[in-house]
Design an enzyme around this catalytic site. Sequence first.
Site, PDB file in Angstrom:
ATOM      1  N   GLU A 197      10.708 -48.008  26.817  1.00 30.44           N
ATOM      2  CA  GLU A 197       9.490 -47.839  27.619  1.00 30.44           C
ATOM      3  C   GLU A 197       8.263 -48.374  26.868  1.00 30.44           C
ATOM      4  O   GLU A 197       8.332 -48.686  25.683  1.00 30.44           O
ATOM      5  CB  GLU A 197       9.249 -46.352  27.935  1.00 30.44           C
ATOM      6  N   ARG A 235       6.233 -33.473  28.622  1.00 30.76           N
ATOM      7  CA  ARG A 235       5.932 -34.399  27.530  1.00 30.76           C
ATOM      8  C   ARG A 235       5.103 -35.542  28.099  1.00 30.76           C
ATOM      9  O   ARG A 235       5.095 -35.796  29.308  1.00 30.76           O
ATOM     10  CB  ARG A 235       7.202 -34.947  26.881  1.00 30.76           C
ATOM     11  N   ASN A 284       3.409 -42.363  35.638  1.00 28.26           N
ATOM     12  CA  ASN A 284       4.023 -43.587  35.161  1.00 28.26           C
ATOM     13  C   ASN A 284       3.029 -44.737  35.083  1.00 28.26           C
ATOM     14  O   ASN A 284       1.982 -44.604  34.474  1.00 28.26           O
ATOM     15  CB  ASN A 284       5.253 -43.935  36.014  1.00 28.26           C
ATOM     16  N   ASN A 325       4.355 -39.259  29.046  1.00 22.57           N
ATOM     17  CA  ASN A 325       5.210 -40.337  29.513  1.00 22.57           C
ATOM     18  C   ASN A 325       4.457 -41.661  29.352  1.00 22.57           C
ATOM     19  O   ASN A 325       4.114 -42.048  28.250  1.00 22.57           O
ATOM     20  CB  ASN A 325       5.649 -40.088  30.956  1.00 22.57           C
ATOM     21  N   ASP A 360       8.079 -47.683  38.461  1.00 22.10           N
ATOM     22  CA  ASP A 360       7.982 -47.157  37.095  1.00 22.10           C
ATOM     23  C   ASP A 360       6.767 -47.795  36.429  1.00 22.10           C
ATOM     24  O   ASP A 360       5.663 -47.726  36.958  1.00 22.10           O
ATOM     25  CB  ASP A 360       9.283 -47.449  36.349  1.00 22.10           C
TER      26      ASP A 360
END
Length: 347
Positions: A53, A139, A193, A141, A244
């Site tokens: 990511e 958490r 995201n 991201n 995403d």
Amino acid sequence: LKLQFLYLIARSGAPPGNVKMAALFYGRGRGEKRRLKHLQAQQVAHTEDLLGESPVWCPRRQVLFWTDILGRHISTFDPATNEAKKVPTGEYHVGCLATVEQRHDVLAVGTQEGVGFFDLNKGTFTKVHDPEAHKPSNRFNDGKVDPRGRFVLGTMYTQKPKKIGSANVYRWECAQDAAVAKLAEFGDVTTSNGLGWTKDGEKMFYVDSPTMKIVEYRYNAETGAASDPREVLTIPPEAGGAPDGLSVDEEGNIWVCLFRGGKVHCYNPETAALLAVVDLPCAHVTSCCFGGRFFEKLFITTARGSSAEEIAGNHNRAAGALFVCEPGVRGLPMTEFRWGKRKAGKL
């Protein structure tokens, strides 16, 4: 043909608004549809990320950084040598990262323990603040630095089933004593995201993945405030995946990764027209960013899955690799996190 079409509509006595809609329909249904571009991404590093990511290109070093959240390491890739390196992050799941202005081997990161700095040489994390210490299942991201050097990043709920509206979006602004402020304009989100800004910094695009939508905000670069949300588009079911990470090119178009869809889609945010499709040989496409000497390359991260079960059942060797394509349009330089001189000595 387009002029003849609009001339006939106008001569029919249709109201001006109908003529405008006809022009939009013509552009979306014919002009832009004809220009649909198909691209194939090429694998450049076999990193076997569990959940790759947050790719970030560093112009100063001409290298790419990204994180493997579940594999717990940060990677670098040097296109000049085709060499990829990994630095373990220990117990920390780094969800997003950003290069830091005037710092060579220190990254600003968001983790399950809050935001802070990760030293690539020492392999250590220094926490600055955890705004969701009271939410142990959350958490950080995805996140990106805004045009003025603030780190805008969001959280997600990591357990199943998902808790709708259990996460938030924050702005980390070191100019104000390392303040981490919740951005109420985004409301309660679920899986924060993709983020990105237009070249002039006046528009910001945002994805909360379960909604399947890309939303545009008016953005005040002076204050870091977002307002007037407008739905740009909803990813259709036939796309096969959820939105995403994303990146914005110099023309203002959005390149969004489709998790479980095996593709990156490029959309015109004004018309919602699909302009280009990048195909990958694996389903879990996570995020992308422009890089290279002239920002002519689109780097794409992938994953083996988002859960232990999904990862164990994925035998596609391409999953978790780093990919690249040249889409024929340049991207925008990514702003570095601006950490004041008064604070820099504490890193």
